[in-house]
Design an enzyme around this catalytic site. Structure first.
Site, PDB file in Angstrom:
ATOM      1  N   GLN A 112       0.833  -1.200   0.000  1.00  0.00           N
ATOM      2  CA  GLN A 112       0.000   0.000   0.000  1.00  0.00           C
ATOM      3  C   GLN A 112       0.869   1.252   0.000  1.00  0.00           C
ATOM      4  O   GLN A 112       0.356   2.361  -0.001  1.00  0.00           O
ATOM      5  CB  GLN A 112      -0.915  -0.016   1.233  1.00  0.00           C
ATOM      6  CG  GLN A 112      -1.854  -1.219   1.253  1.00  0.00           C
ATOM      7  CD  GLN A 112      -2.611  -1.328   2.567  1.00  0.00           C
ATOM      8  OE1 GLN A 112      -3.638  -0.704   2.756  1.00  0.00           O
ATOM      9  NE2 GLN A 112      -2.090  -2.126   3.492  1.00  0.00           N
ATOM     10  N   ASN A 113       2.195   1.066   0.028  1.00  0.00           N
ATOM     11  CA  ASN A 113       3.123   2.189   0.100  1.00  0.00           C
ATOM     12  C   ASN A 113       3.463   2.693  -1.301  1.00  0.00           C
ATOM     13  O   ASN A 113       3.483   1.928  -2.265  1.00  0.00           O
ATOM     14  CB  ASN A 113       4.394   1.776   0.837  1.00  0.00           C
ATOM     15  CG  ASN A 113       4.099   1.348   2.268  1.00  0.00           C
ATOM     16  OD1 ASN A 113       3.040   1.669   2.807  1.00  0.00           O
ATOM     17  ND2 ASN A 113       5.011   0.618   2.873  1.00  0.00           N
ATOM     18  N   HIS A 173      -1.536   1.339  -4.370  1.00  0.00           N
ATOM     19  CA  HIS A 173      -1.759   2.776  -4.263  1.00  0.00           C
ATOM     20  C   HIS A 173      -0.796   3.565  -5.143  1.00  0.00           C
ATOM     21  O   HIS A 173      -0.682   4.779  -5.001  1.00  0.00           O
ATOM     22  CB  HIS A 173      -1.648   3.229  -2.801  1.00  0.00           C
ATOM     23  CG  HIS A 173      -2.741   2.681  -1.943  1.00  0.00           C
ATOM     24  ND1 HIS A 173      -2.665   2.594  -0.567  1.00  0.00           N
ATOM     25  CD2 HIS A 173      -3.965   2.175  -2.271  1.00  0.00           C
ATOM     26  CE1 HIS A 173      -3.782   2.061  -0.087  1.00  0.00           C
ATOM     27  NE2 HIS A 173      -4.576   1.801  -1.100  1.00  0.00           N
TER      28      HIS A 173
END
Length: 203
Positions: A98-99, A116
């Site tokens: 998600q980084n 993301h």
């Protein structure tokens, strides 16, 4: 270890040791500054040229500039290297992150799904082509895709923006194959990412 297909789900907590603040929780960026507008993507679509002008103005948003600088200074930490080592050993098939900080790739991982996005890249919202920012000179606002003439924006997924279908498909396919999911630095409360370990556990 009896598992034959391990997949990792990674969140912001993995990168705190690299000096990148988390978004939520004590000391989190949004805790201090407030969450960004839920209409972020809609505002981009309404006036993409204005979004690009704002991005180009380093003085427009000092707090976010500070956050971007923290990412620029960050180096991979032992957690990133451990995941890269597990991939090299053939144990870890995919890291779902998600980084947006690019630290997995800089640590040597190759099999990474960035749900993301990646702040070092740009993306066409039409055909989902991606480019390194350094390889895509922006000469007019807003830039358009050389492949399909669609709008080009930063690869980072904004509030209100759908996760690109291509990367989401990969996540669901690999989760369906997984018999072990490593969850690292993720609260696993934000969907669809939170559904991945649930799916593996149910199986």
């Amino acid at each position: 270890n009896e598992s034959s297909y391990a997949v990792a789900l990674v969140g912001a907590g993995l990168s705190t040791e690299s000096g990148i603040p988390t978004f939520r929780g004590p000391g989190g960026l949004w805790t201090k500054l407030g969450e960004p507008s839920m209409r972020g993507y809609q505002q981009f679509l309404e006036d993409p040229a204005a979004w690009w002008r704002h991005q180009a103005d380093e003085q427009a948003d000092p707090a976010w500039t500070e956050f971007r600088d923290a990412i620029d200074r960050a180096e991979p930490n032992p957690g990133h290297f451990a995941l890269a080592d597990l991939e090299d050993m053939g144990v870890l098939k995919l890291t779902i992150t998600q980084n947006v900080d690019d630290l997995h790739f800089r640590a040597g991982s190759n099999s990474v799904a960035e749900i993301h996005g990646n702040r070092t890249k740009l993306r066409c919202i039409g055909c989902e082509s991606r480019w390194l920012r350094s390889d895509f000179p922006v000469e007019e606002f807003p830039p358009t895709c050389p492949e399909c003439n669609g709008l080009v924006k930063g690869d980072t997924v904004m509030f209100g923006e759908p996760i690109p279908g291509g990367v989401l498909d990969v996540c669901f396919q690999e989760t369906a194959l997984s018999d072990c999911m490593i969850v690292a630095g993720a609260s696993a409360t934000v969907y669809p990412a939170a559904s991945f370990p649930e799916t593996v556990k149910q199986r």
